[in-house]
Design an enzyme around this catalytic site. Structure first.
Site, PDB file in Angstrom:
ATOM      1  N   GLY A  25       3.148   3.954  -4.232  1.00 10.01           N
ATOM      2  CA  GLY A  25       3.943   5.175  -4.255  1.00 10.01           C
ATOM      3  C   GLY A  25       4.462   5.433  -5.665  1.00 10.01           C
ATOM      4  N   GLY A  85       4.444   0.274  -1.947  1.00 11.42           N
ATOM      5  CA  GLY A  85       4.396  -0.062  -3.370  1.00 11.42           C
ATOM      6  C   GLY A  85       5.793  -0.052  -3.984  1.00 11.42           C
ATOM      7  N   HIS A 110       0.851  -1.194   0.000  1.00 17.14           N
ATOM      8  CA  HIS A 110       0.000   0.000   0.000  1.00 17.14           C
ATOM      9  C   HIS A 110       0.883   1.238   0.000  1.00 17.14           C
ATOM     10  CE1 HIS A 110      -2.489   3.138   2.279  1.00 17.14           C
ATOM     11  NE2 HIS A 110      -3.027   3.052   1.082  1.00 17.14           N
ATOM     12  N   SER A 111       0.616   2.147  -0.926  1.00 15.55           N
ATOM     13  CA  SER A 111       1.233   3.461  -0.903  1.00 15.55           C
ATOM     14  C   SER A 111       2.759   3.348  -0.887  1.00 15.55           C
ATOM     15  CB  SER A 111       0.683   4.216   0.317  1.00 15.55           C
ATOM     16  OG  SER A 111       0.902   5.585   0.195  1.00 15.55           O
ATOM     17  N   GLN A 112       3.422   3.881   0.135  1.00  8.00           N
ATOM     18  CA  GLN A 112       4.887   3.862   0.180  1.00  8.00           C
ATOM     19  C   GLN A 112       5.455   2.473  -0.093  1.00  8.00           C
ATOM     20  OE1 GLN A 112       6.686   3.967   4.021  1.00  8.00           O
ATOM     21  NE2 GLN A 112       8.514   5.051   3.329  1.00  8.00           N
TER      22      GLN A 112
END
Ligand code: NAG
Ligand code: NAG
Ligand code: NAG
Length: 391
Positions: free
Chosen positions: A240, A217, A213-215
């Site tokens: 990210g 990634g 998820h997010s960072q």
């Protein structure tokens, strides 16, 4: 009948009050272990002599096994984003079942980690780099109350965060914010420490389905690039990015020098001397302003491929109202142009999920999303892996 209900209703009230605070989830066994890091010598600080510490990126790993038995071929490894820990995937801030328990209920073994220098993974003074904290203002504006701040066009569509207003003073916001922790402040240190620890982890536990998820990634691309045979599928929730720029809202900022990451990726043909300078990033793609309204960096010809990453089935999922809606398409495009064929892109609104934001796996309709989108996709890749006999 009527009178029975009348008589029973005080009891029902009691029962429902009890169940509201009862733990929610799937019966499972738990073990934990640490992996990564190394012994480092610290200079003497009189009156103490030299000190030896275990440092430099060991991570806390929690291994959950469904009590009803494992029915899936590969476990699921879940890695949280910036400012978060593994609690992201346990119960939601408003006390509903989280995604880890949902996957346990489907018969998956689940691995959760706290990123290096965060949560239960130690940060050591004098060894690890500086940390930053994400302030309430940023969490409200970017995650939980985007509709009150409107920093990008789609922010106003956000309706799915649980609780009253996703802001300080609301009990559910306060609960969520209290779960957040400081993170390493430089991208390269985060990426390097995560890569070292995660490679050691999959080398130990074997093939996994990976969810980022997010960072994280960014760390998922690196891990899959170095261990493609151990990553059986990769779900990147709002990864990210975007390519060659760390920030969709200020696209001219320069980071992600290796296109998708801040640390080296295996390109073909290889980069001369391993230097990312050889990646040509002049080309700018302007998407339909009504849909994306964003300027992307891409590779210009001759385009180098990502042969290792191409071996991994990838799903990118983006919500309707997050700032990622304006740039995740650029990541998908970058992957496809680099020869990563098996990549699927789901925009949640196209799958019937309206009003979600960046933390959609803990928002009001979180279980419906995993049930309809993420769970079935991983299931399909497992079937393929099974048929291909690549156990
Ligand atoms: C959100 O709700 C809380 C609790 O009612 C309140 O204290 C706070 O002022 C509200 N914030 C906003 C931005 O509306
Ligand atoms: C970003 O870079 C492009 C191309 O170099 C330039 O045209 C644009 O003005 C820049 N935008 C900002 C906000 O600096
Ligand atoms: C990754 O790619 C590099 C460069 O093409 C190659 O040398 C290496 O063997 C690949 N690694 C795996 C595990 O496929």
């Amino acid at each position: 009948m009527r009178s029975w209900i009348f008589i029973l209703s005080p009891f029902l009230l009691l029962i429902s009050q009890t169940t509201a605070t009862k733990p929610t989830g799937t019966p499972h066994y738990r073990e934990y272990f640490y992996i990564g890091g190394r012994y480092v010598q610290q200079p003497a600080t009189p009156p103490n002599g030299p000190q030896q510490l275990l440092a430099d990126g060991q991570i806390y790993v929690e291994h959950l096994t469904p009590a009803a038995g494992v029915t899936k071929l590969y476990p699921l490894l879940m890695i949280h984003g910036a400012g978060m820990t593994a609690t992201n995937f346990l119960n939601t801030p408003d006390g509903r079942m989280g995604w880890a328990d949902w996957f346990l209920g489907q018969g998956y073994e689940v691995y959760l980690v706290d990123q290096p220098s965060r949560g239960r993974s130690p940060w050591l003074q004098g060894v690890d780099g500086p940390q930053i904290s994400v302030a309430t203002e940023g969490v409200e504006a970017m995650f939980t109350a985007t509709e009150l701040h409107n920093l990008w066009p789609q922010a106003s569509l956000h309706t799915q965060w649980p609780g009253r207003n996703g802001s300080v003073g609301d009990a559910i916001f306060d609960e969520f914010y209290a779960s957040m922790v400081p993170l390493l402040s430089t991208n390269v240190e985060s990426a390097t420490k995560n890569q070292n620890a995660l490679v050691s982890l999959v080398d130990k536990i074997g093939p996994v389905n990976l969810l980022t998820h997010s960072q994280s990634g960014l760390f998922g691309w690196s891990l899959a690039d170095s261990r493609p045979h151990l990553i059986k599928s990769l779900v990147a929730l709002e990864p990210g990015g975007p390519p060659f720029s760390g920030d969709a809202l200020t696209p001219n900022s320069t980071s992600r020098l290796w296109g998708l990451t801040d640390i080296p990726l295996n390109y073909s043909p290889p980069l001369p001397d391993g230097s990312p300078e050889a990646l040509n990033r002049d080309k700018i793609v302007v998407n339909d302003p009504k849909k994306d309204g964003y300027t992307c960096y891409a590779q210009s010809p001759p385009i180098r491929n990502l042969p290792n990453l191409s071996q991994v089935p990838i799903l990118v999922v983006t919500s309707e109202s997050s700032w990622h809606v304006i740039s995740d398409g650029c990541i998908v495009r970058y992957l496809k142009e680099a020869g990563v064929k098996d990549v699927e892109y789901v925009k949640l609104q196209d799958a019937g999920f309206r009003g979600n934001g960046h933390m959609f796996f803990m928002e009001k309709n979180s279980i419906e999303i995993v049930e309809a989108v993420v769970g079935p996709w991983i299931e399909r890749t497992q079937k393929h892996a099974h048929e291909a006999g690549s156990g």
